[in-house]
Design a protein around this motif. Sequence first.
Motif, PDB file in Angstrom:
ATOM      1  N   GLN A  35       0.829  -1.207   0.000  1.00 39.23           N
ATOM      2  CA  GLN A  35       0.000   0.000   0.000  1.00 39.23           C
ATOM      3  C   GLN A  35       0.862   1.256   0.000  1.00 39.23           C
ATOM      4  OE1 GLN A  35      -3.379  -0.507  -0.346  1.00 39.23           O
ATOM      5  NE2 GLN A  35      -2.548  -2.594  -0.487  1.00 39.23           N
ATOM      6  N   GLU A  47       2.264   1.752  -3.464  1.00 37.69           N
ATOM      7  CA  GLU A  47       1.242   2.258  -4.375  1.00 37.69           C
ATOM      8  C   GLU A  47       1.025   3.754  -4.163  1.00 37.69           C
ATOM      9  OE1 GLU A  47      -2.315   0.003  -3.959  1.00 37.69           O
ATOM     10  OE2 GLU A  47      -1.471  -1.837  -4.808  1.00 37.69           O
ATOM     11  N   LYS A  89      -1.242   1.002  -9.149  1.00 40.65           N
ATOM     12  CA  LYS A  89      -2.256   0.187  -8.497  1.00 40.65           C
ATOM     13  C   LYS A  89      -1.900  -1.293  -8.585  1.00 40.65           C
ATOM     14  CE  LYS A  89      -4.967   3.610  -7.392  1.00 40.65           C
ATOM     15  NZ  LYS A  89      -5.174   3.995  -5.968  1.00 40.65           N
ATOM     16  N   ASP A  90      -2.441  -2.051  -7.635  1.00 37.28           N
ATOM     17  CA  ASP A  90      -2.322  -3.516  -7.626  1.00 37.28           C
ATOM     18  C   ASP A  90      -0.870  -3.995  -7.634  1.00 37.28           C
ATOM     19  OD1 ASP A  90      -5.135  -3.752  -7.733  1.00 37.28           O
ATOM     20  OD2 ASP A  90      -5.097  -3.515  -9.917  1.00 37.28           O
TER      21      ASP A  90
END
Length: 260
Positions: free
Chosen positions: A176, A179, A185-186
């Motif tokens: 996280q 990101e 993302k992901d």
Amino acid sequence: MAAAFNNILDKLHLNSKDDDGVPAQEPTEDELKELKDKYAEAKQDQVFAFYDNLSTSEKASLFERLKSFDPNYINDIANKALHPPKSSEEDQEAKLDPLPSEATASILDSKDEDIQSWYTSGLELVSKGQVAVVLMAGGQGTRLGSSAPKGCFNIGLPSQKSLFQIQAERIWKVQQLAEKQSGMKDLAIPWYVMTSGPTRKPTEDYFEEHNYFGLGKDNVTIFEQGVLPCISNEGKILLESKAKVLSKTHTAMLKVLIKV
């Protein structure tokens, strides 16, 4: 990184798959001859001494185990262990020195700007897919009164979280943070969990039961540490029984990491 790591695990016979209940089958005549010739060339063909008298399942099991070994490699490491090279006078005088101060650091006494630089660089590597986590998890909690893998054990934390869950949540948190810094993302950090024979199935079941702690099954690889046969003082591979090689587990992790 994940594909390269998995490929190496396969080459080291550390990424074995379940047989899905398929009945054991004897190798074909050609397969058996090829393996026998390989062991005969290495002068280790004594491992087939009782093969013809074994049951179908025993033959299949012994064949698969012997196929996972390279007898020439076994001979090489056995020779080095039984006949180590004599140390030269220069080797005897060699000594180990500590790492130079510029090669080590600690957040306890480092400058704030250095700590921030390491933090930023680490998350950047995560966003580039250049970070993975390797966990040594072969031990059982026998000294804690449990036969389960230590990672599954409740060590009495107020949260009641297991060690596996704590590690998984840390990985999730780093993902996280990466990101957030990168705007991507992901992101995923591959997690490689090395188990032993007794702990592999319980570990796999535990991760399944807890839905891989939200990390995704494809991002978690559970594999078993390698096995090497025991050898005699003459360098011969030993049998535990007519159908089983006497063997011990070994950690091939350094060999894996060097090749990645």
